[in-house]
Design an enzyme around this catalytic site. Sequence first.
Site, PDB file in Angstrom:
ATOM      1  N   HIS A 100       9.896   8.113   6.566  1.00  0.00           N
ATOM      2  CA  HIS A 100      10.403   6.837   6.048  1.00  0.00           C
ATOM      3  C   HIS A 100      11.115   7.037   4.716  1.00  0.00           C
ATOM      4  O   HIS A 100      10.894   8.027   4.010  1.00  0.00           O
ATOM      5  CB  HIS A 100       9.253   5.842   5.882  1.00  0.00           C
ATOM      6  CG  HIS A 100       8.233   6.260   4.853  1.00  0.00           C
ATOM      7  ND1 HIS A 100       8.445   6.146   3.491  1.00  0.00           N
ATOM      8  CD2 HIS A 100       7.009   6.809   4.999  1.00  0.00           C
ATOM      9  CE1 HIS A 100       7.399   6.585   2.831  1.00  0.00           C
ATOM     10  NE2 HIS A 100       6.503   7.009   3.723  1.00  0.00           N
TER      11      HIS A 100
ATOM     12  N   GLU B  80      -0.086   6.720   8.533  1.00  0.00           N
ATOM     13  CA  GLU B  80      -0.246   7.738   7.493  1.00  0.00           C
ATOM     14  C   GLU B  80      -1.728   8.115   7.318  1.00  0.00           C
ATOM     15  O   GLU B  80      -2.623   7.345   7.705  1.00  0.00           O
ATOM     16  CB  GLU B  80       0.339   7.221   6.172  1.00  0.00           C
ATOM     17  CG  GLU B  80       0.195   8.159   4.976  1.00  0.00           C
ATOM     18  CD  GLU B  80       0.868   9.523   5.145  1.00  0.00           C
ATOM     19  OE1 GLU B  80       0.574  10.221   6.125  1.00  0.00           O
ATOM     20  OE2 GLU B  80       1.678   9.889   4.271  1.00  0.00           O
TER      21      GLU B  80
END
Length: 197
Positions: A8, A86
């Site tokens: 990202h 994550e």
Amino acid sequence: MNIFLLRHGETDWNQVGRLQGHTDIPLNQNGRLQISHAAQILADLYPDIDLVITSPLSRARESAEIVSDRLAYERKDIIVEPLLIERGFGEGEGLTIAERKEKYPDDIYPGMESLNDLLERARSAFERIIVSFADKENILVAAHGAILYAMVTAITDGQIAYGGEKVKFEPGSLHLIRYINGTIEVAEYSEEKSAFY
């Protein structure tokens, strides 16, 4: 099968070195520009993406959406994969580098996901992709630094060390896993080169 790994783009927490983990921090404007650049690289060199998969966190989801828009891939067809979330960093989340060093000098934070659990989850995510979508040729995976490091470590049986110097997942970076008949190659991918490790 080509699996493009997209970290990202930058967030405000990335910018100041604050550990994010499961904390859902959005992209900042620079992060959106980084992802637009990555989207342009794919559009120029590899526009035929068959499938887009993302972590459920908004910074990865928005990154997937920006690339999808550039490649004319329908947002409604993006698959959200919980295994790509994550790494959870427990009480380390929200702390800057200096704060972490002072409070947890060994980089072990109460409540964090263990490295073994992370590697196992990353391997499971990769196996789910190659089994569930075996009919797809070009797949984009939008996720996060720790889970992407763990994925390449797990699938190379440690030949690419977790957090080592060999591979760098910077915000907005693209890497390529080429999976052919059980053989795996990992490459950095940019407009200048596609260099295999």
